[in-house]
Write an enzyme that holds these catalytic residues in place. Structure first.
Site, PDB file in Angstrom:
ATOM      1  N   VAL A  17       0.837  -1.212   0.000  1.00  0.00           N
ATOM      2  CA  VAL A  17       0.000   0.000   0.000  1.00  0.00           C
ATOM      3  C   VAL A  17       0.868   1.257   0.000  1.00  0.00           C
ATOM      4  CG1 VAL A  17      -1.709   1.311   1.329  1.00  0.00           C
ATOM      5  CG2 VAL A  17      -1.943  -1.167   1.115  1.00  0.00           C
ATOM      6  N   LYS A  28     -13.211  -4.427  10.036  1.00  0.00           N
ATOM      7  CA  LYS A  28     -13.841  -3.499   9.078  1.00  0.00           C
ATOM      8  C   LYS A  28     -15.291  -3.217   9.490  1.00  0.00           C
ATOM      9  CE  LYS A  28     -10.927  -4.749   5.133  1.00  0.00           C
ATOM     10  NZ  LYS A  28     -10.638  -5.798   4.165  1.00  0.00           N
TER      11      LYS A  28
HETATM   12  N1  LIG Z   1      -2.960  -4.582   0.815  1.00  0.00           N
HETATM   13  C1  LIG Z   1      -4.185  -4.118   0.711  1.00  0.00           C
HETATM   14  O1  LIG Z   1      -4.857  -4.288  -0.314  1.00  0.00           O
HETATM   15  C2  LIG Z   1      -4.781  -3.351   1.834  1.00  0.00           C
HETATM   16  C3  LIG Z   1      -4.081  -3.161   3.013  1.00  0.00           C
HETATM   17  N2  LIG Z   1      -4.628  -2.434   4.033  1.00  0.00           N
HETATM   18  C4  LIG Z   1      -3.875  -2.237   5.258  1.00  0.00           C
HETATM   19  O2  LIG Z   1      -2.705  -1.465   4.962  1.00  0.00           O
HETATM   20  C5  LIG Z   1      -1.636  -1.854   5.815  1.00  0.00           C
HETATM   21  C6  LIG Z   1      -0.418  -2.181   4.963  1.00  0.00           C
HETATM   22  O3  LIG Z   1      -0.728  -3.271   4.139  1.00  0.00           O
HETATM   23  P1  LIG Z   1       0.327  -3.805   3.071  1.00  0.00           P
HETATM   24  O4  LIG Z   1       1.009  -2.661   2.435  1.00  0.00           O
HETATM   25  O5  LIG Z   1      -0.392  -4.779   2.239  1.00  0.00           O
HETATM   26  O6  LIG Z   1       1.360  -4.574   4.030  1.00  0.00           O
HETATM   27  P2  LIG Z   1       2.859  -4.987   3.688  1.00  0.00           P
HETATM   28  O7  LIG Z   1       3.187  -6.148   4.560  1.00  0.00           O
HETATM   29  O8  LIG Z   1       3.036  -5.109   2.227  1.00  0.00           O
HETATM   30  O9  LIG Z   1       3.726  -3.718   4.165  1.00  0.00           O
HETATM   31  C7  LIG Z   1       3.897  -3.370   5.494  1.00  0.00           C
HETATM   32  C8  LIG Z   1       4.976  -2.322   5.594  1.00  0.00           C
HETATM   33  O10 LIG Z   1       5.120  -1.955   6.955  1.00  0.00           O
HETATM   34  C9  LIG Z   1       6.500  -2.014   7.287  1.00  0.00           C
HETATM   35  N3  LIG Z   1       6.645  -2.250   8.702  1.00  0.00           N
HETATM   36  C10 LIG Z   1       6.487  -3.397   9.398  1.00  0.00           C
HETATM   37  N4  LIG Z   1       6.679  -3.169  10.708  1.00  0.00           N
HETATM   38  C11 LIG Z   1       7.013  -1.850  10.826  1.00  0.00           C
HETATM   39  C12 LIG Z   1       7.361  -1.017  11.925  1.00  0.00           C
HETATM   40  N5  LIG Z   1       7.420  -1.481  13.163  1.00  0.00           N
HETATM   41  N6  LIG Z   1       7.627   0.292  11.682  1.00  0.00           N
HETATM   42  C13 LIG Z   1       7.578   0.793  10.423  1.00  0.00           C
HETATM   43  N7  LIG Z   1       7.260   0.037   9.345  1.00  0.00           N
HETATM   44  C14 LIG Z   1       6.983  -1.267   9.560  1.00  0.00           C
HETATM   45  C15 LIG Z   1       7.086  -3.117   6.437  1.00  0.00           C
HETATM   46  O11 LIG Z   1       8.483  -2.960   6.355  1.00  0.00           O
HETATM   47  P3  LIG Z   1       9.406  -3.813   5.326  1.00  0.00           P
HETATM   48  O12 LIG Z   1       9.139  -3.213   3.968  1.00  0.00           O
HETATM   49  O13 LIG Z   1      10.783  -3.549   5.809  1.00  0.00           O
HETATM   50  O14 LIG Z   1       8.945  -5.231   5.462  1.00  0.00           O
HETATM   51  C16 LIG Z   1       6.361  -2.799   5.123  1.00  0.00           C
HETATM   52  O15 LIG Z   1       7.019  -1.749   4.470  1.00  0.00           O
HETATM   53  C17 LIG Z   1      -2.138  -3.042   6.637  1.00  0.00           C
HETATM   54  O16 LIG Z   1      -2.501  -2.591   7.897  1.00  0.00           O
HETATM   55  C18 LIG Z   1      -3.361  -3.534   5.862  1.00  0.00           C
HETATM   56  O17 LIG Z   1      -4.349  -4.087   6.683  1.00  0.00           O
HETATM   57  C19 LIG Z   1      -5.863  -1.848   3.923  1.00  0.00           C
HETATM   58  C20 LIG Z   1      -6.602  -2.010   2.788  1.00  0.00           C
HETATM   59  C21 LIG Z   1      -6.147  -2.820   1.672  1.00  0.00           C
HETATM   60  N1  LIG Z   2      -6.397  -8.181   3.247  1.00  0.00           N
HETATM   61  C1  LIG Z   2      -7.534  -7.397   2.922  1.00  0.00           C
HETATM   62  C2  LIG Z   2      -7.134  -6.124   2.240  1.00  0.00           C
HETATM   63  C3  LIG Z   2      -7.052  -5.053   3.221  1.00  0.00           C
HETATM   64  O1  LIG Z   2      -7.969  -4.634   3.884  1.00  0.00           O
HETATM   65  C4  LIG Z   2      -8.458  -8.141   1.992  1.00  0.00           C
HETATM   66  O2  LIG Z   2      -8.093  -9.227   1.538  1.00  0.00           O
HETATM   67  O3  LIG Z   2      -9.566  -7.639   1.764  1.00  0.00           O
END
Ligand SMILES: NC(=O)C1=CN([C@@H]2O[C@H](COP(=O)(O)OP(=O)(O)OC[C@H]3O[C@@H](n4cnc5c(N)ncnc54)[C@H](OP(=O)(O)O)[C@@H]3O)[C@@H](O)[C@H]2O)C=CC1
Ligand SMILES: N[C@@H](CC=O)C(=O)O
Length: 416
Positions: A25, A282
């Site tokens: 994201v 959600k």
């Molecule tokens: N993916 C989706 O379609 C959707 C996601 N979300 C929400 O968005 C959020 C992110 O999702 P997504 O991008 O898929 O997750 P990812 O696992 O792809 O990314 C998570 C990121 O957070 C970083 N991270 C982990 N721990 C820490 C920390 N302690 N401090 C700072 N950064 C940290 C990771 O670091 P590193 O890169 O080093 O691993 C990575 O960059 C989640 O909460 C998810 O529920 C909401 C709607 C849709």
């Molecule tokens: N992991 C979720 C995406 C973030 O809210 C899904 O599969 O719908």
């Protein structure tokens, strides 16, 4: 004679911001902001300047702004002008800790030692956490937050809302506006964060947390604000929905989950998708925003899809039915009434369960990567919305939508 008035050149508003979490994201958000820079400038007079970016390796800070393109190159492993590097592996993904190294070795970047000395990296574990950095006046002095500052939070969901919850609270303490994709902090600390946002007079927006790009919260909160709801139902989790559909098409649970992970749609810990936790969060966030903030996440009853076998899906299909993981908020007595929404909490039942639906039901027709919501209310009757979300881009776009709402709300003062 007709005269053309001299064109007014819009002055650009620079908005300092932070991105915590640069995964699927977070990267997508950076990409959109980069791609739409011109529209942001010409239509909204806005330029987002990232002064803090954080991943699991630590926190990077530069008051002059970080190079978004370089961050993307590091995090995606796409490389950056590989000929200009002597010994940097440009094919693999790098943590943010390598940002300064990459910059210093990039001959083309042409940065001086003085420029490099203006970039600080605080490694995770050995130094201050991102949350602590937000409270540190030496690292982020008060002027950083003057004239508005937005924190974009996109770290993984954890049961205690951390690390996002502390980061959000501390950033609010300094006067930052908040845009969340991470549902953890808001699901765990809904009332506390709302109160803090009010006390600190900052915006707290989290549209991306419920169904990514589908503006479920905006519809419920703004468009249907005068309605008395009787029921809200939805398919809110793409990953589990895709798995059920793929199993119905003869493919395996494991292959479908892998595909959701490849697309960056599954949670960092995909157990949350398949055990109903993501859907429950959600539903709770939607209910608390639109109807009543007097319940807790633990009031949502939940189950997941792991007990649904291929055989069960086949049997259902033969009977003209479909299994769906459905989130529902149902008012116990549908008497209506004029109570304030805040007082209504105890009259509702919130649950996430696998339902066997007729195959032509609205939610049964949410196929593959689709998510959907039904709002049933007195004034608007029944309303149905759905989205087809195959990648995290709409979620990131929803974060940008919230950021622009904040800019509109605050009528940010312009400065160069
Ligand atoms: N993916 C989706 O379609 C959707 C996601 N979300 C929400 O968005 C959020 C992110 O999702 P997504 O991008 O898929 O997750 P990812 O696992 O792809 O990314 C998570 C990121 O957070 C970083 N991270 C982990 N721990 C820490 C920390 N302690 N401090 C700072 N950064 C940290 C990771 O670091 P590193 O890169 O080093 O691993 C990575 O960059 C989640 O909460 C998810 O529920 C909401 C709607 C849709
Ligand atoms: N992991 C979720 C995406 C973030 O809210 C899904 O599969 O719908």
């Amino acid at each position: 004679m007709f005269r053309l008035s001299s064109p007014t050149v819009p002055r650009e508003t620079v908005i300092r911001c932070a991105l915590v979490g640069v995964g699927s994201v977070g990267q997508s958000l950076l990409r959109i902001i980069k791609q739409r820079a011109q529209v942001l400038r010409e239509k909204h007079n806005i330029r987002y300047l990232f002064v803090l970016v954080s991943d699991s390796s630590g926190t990077l800070v530069s008051h002059h702004g970080l190079d978004v393109e370089r961050i993307l190159a590091l995090k995606t492993g796409t490389g950056f002008d590989s000929e200009n590097f002597d010994d940097f592996d440009t094919t693999s993904k790098h943590p943010l800790s390598t940002y300064k190294v990459s910059l210093s070795r990039d001959k083309k970047a042409n940065v001086s030692d003085r420029d490099l000395s203006q970039i600080w990296f605080y490694p995770a574990g050995t130094s201050q956490t991102t949350a602590e950095i937000f409270l540190n006046d030496q690292i982020l002095p008060a002027e950083t937050f003057r004239n508005n500052f937005i924190l974009f939070e996109a770290t993984p969901v954890n049961h205690d809302g951390e690390p996002g919850l502390s980061t959000v609270k501390n950033a609010m303490e300094r006067g930052a506006h908040i845009v969340l994709a991470n549902k953890g902090p808001i699901a765990v600390g809904f009332r506390e964060l709302q109160q803090k946002a009010k006390a600190k007079r900052v915006n707290l927006l989290y549209g991306a947390t419920v169904c990514g790009g589908l503006p479920v919260l905006n519809i419920g909160r703004y468009d249907l604000s005068m309605a008395q709801f009787t029921e809200i139902r939805g398919v809110f989790n793409s990953t589990s929905n895709f798995i059920l559909c793929e199993m119905g098409a003869g493919r395996t649970y494991e292959a479908a989950l892998k595909e959701a992970q490849r697309r960056g749609i599954a949670e960092t810990d995909p157990t949350l998708d398949v055990n109903g936790s993501d859907t429950a969060s959600k539903l709770y966030i939607l209910f608390s925003t639109v109807i009543s903030s007097h319940l807790s996440l633990s009031d949502v009853e939940k189950e997941g899809i792991t007990e649904i076998t291929k055989e069960k899906i086949e049997e259902a299909k033969a009977a003209g039915k479909v299994y769906k993981l459905v989130a529902s908020a149902v008012k116990r007595d549908n008497q209506g009434g004029e109570e304030k929404r805040e007082e209504e909490g105890d009259k509702w039942e919130l649950c996430v369960k696998v339902e066997l639906l007729p195959k032509d039901d609205f939610l049964a027709l949410c196929d593959g990567w689709q998510m959907g919501v039904e709002f049933h209310s007195d004034l608007f009757g029944s309303m149905y919305h759905k989205v087809d979300e195959r990648e995290p881009t709409p979620t990131a776009a929803a974060m940008l939508r919230d950021a622009l709402t904040i800019c509109g709300n605050n009528n940010f003062s312009r400065r160069d």
